[in-house]
Design a protein around this motif. Sequence first.
Motif, PDB file in Angstrom:
ATOM      1  N   SER A  70       0.734  -1.361  -0.042  1.00  0.00           N
ATOM      2  CA  SER A  70       0.002  -0.002   0.080  1.00  0.00           C
ATOM      3  C   SER A  70       0.987   1.239   0.048  1.00  0.00           C
ATOM      4  CB  SER A  70      -0.824   0.080   1.086  1.00  0.00           C
ATOM      5  OG  SER A  70      -0.084   0.150   2.445  1.00  0.00           O
ATOM      6  N   ARG A  71       2.040   1.097   0.243  1.00  0.00           N
ATOM      7  CA  ARG A  71       3.225   2.123   0.215  1.00  0.00           C
ATOM      8  C   ARG A  71       3.988   2.377  -0.920  1.00  0.00           C
ATOM      9  NH1 ARG A  71       5.891   2.058   6.278  1.00  0.00           N
ATOM     10  NH2 ARG A  71       6.574   4.127   5.634  1.00  0.00           N
ATOM     11  N   PHE A  72       3.620   1.465  -1.867  1.00  0.00           N
ATOM     12  CA  PHE A  72       4.473   1.444  -3.058  1.00  0.00           C
ATOM     13  C   PHE A  72       4.163   2.910  -3.777  1.00  0.00           C
ATOM     14  CE2 PHE A  72       5.225   0.502  -7.677  1.00  0.00           C
ATOM     15  CZ  PHE A  72       6.535  -0.206  -7.479  1.00  0.00           C
ATOM     16  N   PRO A  73       5.319   3.305  -4.051  1.00  0.00           N
ATOM     17  CA  PRO A  73       5.351   4.847  -4.535  1.00  0.00           C
ATOM     18  C   PRO A  73       4.536   4.794  -6.083  1.00  0.00           C
ATOM     19  CG  PRO A  73       7.506   3.803  -5.346  1.00  0.00           C
ATOM     20  CD  PRO A  73       6.823   2.954  -4.232  1.00  0.00           C
ATOM     21  N   ASP A  74       4.257   6.274  -6.599  1.00  0.00           N
ATOM     22  CA  ASP A  74       3.664   6.325  -7.820  1.00  0.00           C
ATOM     23  C   ASP A  74       4.576   5.922  -8.846  1.00  0.00           C
ATOM     24  OD1 ASP A  74       1.233   7.941  -9.378  1.00  0.00           O
ATOM     25  OD2 ASP A  74       3.039   8.320 -10.191  1.00  0.00           O
ATOM     26  N   PHE A  75       4.119   5.399  -9.881  1.00  0.00           N
ATOM     27  CA  PHE A  75       5.263   4.827 -10.895  1.00  0.00           C
ATOM     28  C   PHE A  75       6.013   5.914 -11.460  1.00  0.00           C
ATOM     29  CE2 PHE A  75       2.787   0.914 -10.824  1.00  0.00           C
ATOM     30  CZ  PHE A  75       3.847  -0.204 -11.009  1.00  0.00           C
ATOM     31  N   GLN A  76       5.364   7.208 -11.625  1.00  0.00           N
ATOM     32  CA  GLN A  76       6.197   8.302 -12.069  1.00  0.00           C
ATOM     33  C   GLN A  76       7.212   8.728 -11.120  1.00  0.00           C
ATOM     34  OE1 GLN A  76       3.888  11.587 -13.698  1.00  0.00           O
ATOM     35  NE2 GLN A  76       2.629  10.409 -15.081  1.00  0.00           N
ATOM     36  N   ALA A  77       7.191   8.361 -10.040  1.00  0.00           N
ATOM     37  CA  ALA A  77       8.236   8.917  -9.325  1.00  0.00           C
ATOM     38  C   ALA A  77       9.639   7.964  -9.364  1.00  0.00           C
ATOM     39  CB  ALA A  77       7.953   8.383  -7.551  1.00  0.00           C
ATOM     40  N   ILE A  78       9.297   6.908 -10.199  1.00  0.00           N
ATOM     41  CA  ILE A  78      10.749   6.135 -10.620  1.00  0.00           C
ATOM     42  C   ILE A  78      10.929   6.292 -11.864  1.00  0.00           C
ATOM     43  CG2 ILE A  78      11.263   3.804 -11.045  1.00  0.00           C
ATOM     44  CD1 ILE A  78       9.394   2.746  -8.846  1.00  0.00           C
ATOM     45  N   LEU A  79       9.970   6.540 -12.622  1.00  0.00           N
ATOM     46  CA  LEU A  79      10.198   6.868 -14.135  1.00  0.00           C
ATOM     47  C   LEU A  79      10.595   8.290 -14.549  1.00  0.00           C
ATOM     48  CD1 LEU A  79       6.902   4.946 -15.740  1.00  0.00           C
ATOM     49  CD2 LEU A  79       9.326   4.073 -15.784  1.00  0.00           C
ATOM     50  N   VAL A  80      10.214   9.377 -13.818  1.00  0.00           N
ATOM     51  CA  VAL A  80      10.589  10.641 -14.445  1.00  0.00           C
ATOM     52  C   VAL A  80      12.167  10.537 -13.941  1.00  0.00           C
ATOM     53  CG1 VAL A  80      10.724  13.162 -13.471  1.00  0.00           C
ATOM     54  CG2 VAL A  80       8.372  11.896 -13.957  1.00  0.00           C
ATOM     55  N   PRO A  81      12.841   9.989 -12.553  1.00  0.00           N
ATOM     56  CA  PRO A  81      14.416  10.429 -12.612  1.00  0.00           C
ATOM     57  C   PRO A  81      14.969   9.393 -13.472  1.00  0.00           C
ATOM     58  CG  PRO A  81      13.189   9.094 -10.710  1.00  0.00           C
ATOM     59  CD  PRO A  81      11.903   9.795 -11.553  1.00  0.00           C
ATOM     60  N   LEU A  82      14.383   8.239 -14.024  1.00  0.00           N
ATOM     61  CA  LEU A  82      15.137   7.238 -15.044  1.00  0.00           C
ATOM     62  C   LEU A  82      15.264   8.131 -16.250  1.00  0.00           C
ATOM     63  CD1 LEU A  82      13.272   3.882 -14.885  1.00  0.00           C
ATOM     64  CD2 LEU A  82      15.838   4.338 -14.460  1.00  0.00           C
ATOM     65  N   PHE A  83      14.157   8.952 -16.647  1.00  0.00           N
ATOM     66  CA  PHE A  83      14.233   9.799 -18.049  1.00  0.00           C
ATOM     67  C   PHE A  83      15.153  10.871 -17.701  1.00  0.00           C
ATOM     68  CE2 PHE A  83      12.343  13.996 -19.665  1.00  0.00           C
ATOM     69  CZ  PHE A  83      12.621  13.448 -20.897  1.00  0.00           C
ATOM     70  N   GLN A  84      15.185  11.417 -16.641  1.00  0.00           N
ATOM     71  CA  GLN A  84      16.091  12.742 -16.306  1.00  0.00           C
ATOM     72  C   GLN A  84      17.435  12.280 -16.409  1.00  0.00           C
ATOM     73  OE1 GLN A  84      14.265  13.999 -12.753  1.00  0.00           O
ATOM     74  NE2 GLN A  84      13.513  15.711 -13.494  1.00  0.00           N
ATOM     75  N   LYS A  85      17.909  11.065 -15.910  1.00  0.00           N
ATOM     76  CA  LYS A  85      19.304  10.380 -15.881  1.00  0.00           C
ATOM     77  C   LYS A  85      19.664   9.661 -17.276  1.00  0.00           C
ATOM     78  CE  LYS A  85      20.085  11.029 -11.129  1.00  0.00           C
ATOM     79  NZ  LYS A  85      21.063  10.805  -9.963  1.00  0.00           N
ATOM     80  N   ASN A  86      18.657   9.848 -18.229  1.00  0.00           N
ATOM     81  CA  ASN A  86      19.028   8.909 -19.344  1.00  0.00           C
ATOM     82  C   ASN A  86      19.171   7.429 -18.985  1.00  0.00           C
ATOM     83  OD1 ASN A  86      18.673  11.395 -21.137  1.00  0.00           O
ATOM     84  ND2 ASN A  86      20.962  11.779 -20.476  1.00  0.00           N
ATOM     85  N   LEU A  87      18.281   7.066 -18.058  1.00  0.00           N
ATOM     86  CA  LEU A  87      18.277   5.540 -17.840  1.00  0.00           C
ATOM     87  C   LEU A  87      17.178   4.821 -18.276  1.00  0.00           C
ATOM     88  CD1 LEU A  87      19.957   6.042 -14.346  1.00  0.00           C
ATOM     89  CD2 LEU A  87      21.064   5.235 -16.341  1.00  0.00           C
TER      90      LEU A  87
END
Length: 225
Positions: free
Chosen positions: A57-74
């Motif tokens: 129930s405390r799993f983060p929103d997916f965008q909280a993971i995807l956005v930094p992936l995008f920002q760091k070109n990963l």
Amino acid sequence: RSLPFTFQHQVAKQQSDLSSAKTHLIEAYKRKDSDVRGILEEINCMHCVYKGSCDESRFPDFQAILVPLFQKNLASDENIELLFGKVSFVRHLLLDVGSQLADPPPPNSPAGAVLSQYLYNPEMDAAPAPKSCAECGLVSEDSCSKCAGCKSVSYCSQDCQRKHWSIHKPDCLRAQGKKVSEKVAAKAQKEMEEREELERKRNDQKREQETKEVMEIFTSYEEEQ
């Protein structure tokens, strides 16, 4: 150009499976997959995924993971598959945040609008993300202050900062370009594993208590009948 993108997004959404993506990431984290943990450390998402692995129930929103992936070109297909199992599970979200595409979405597309929020614009100050305590999870702009060393995490009190220091210390030192000794890294890993085990036990106890309460209600209902 917006019509092909819209169609592509609709197809991607039909293929999405966020439940499977979440399960894959949690299982990879729990089995200590070195590649997965390496990516999570790089984008500073280890702690939030750790919380989600203890309590979904405390799993983060997916965008909280995807956005930094995008920002760091990963956000390569290989990394997405390592994290989520299949690219198709989260492709519609990748499109939404304008992740790495052979043909970037046009400015007038839905993804283009989202992408524009993360592109560097020297004439516009980006809205800061809401501050949250890295120890207790409290979200508060007024109460939370950034770590003086790395400026990358925030705490709501000195007490929370002290409690979290042994875990945060390696990341803090790396952010400042300082060397992290094996002893410090090992202590942080041990502390995190102990916390994971403690939270698992608490969740097990909570489930047992809830089951007990349900059975008591059921027994009481049967007796009344």
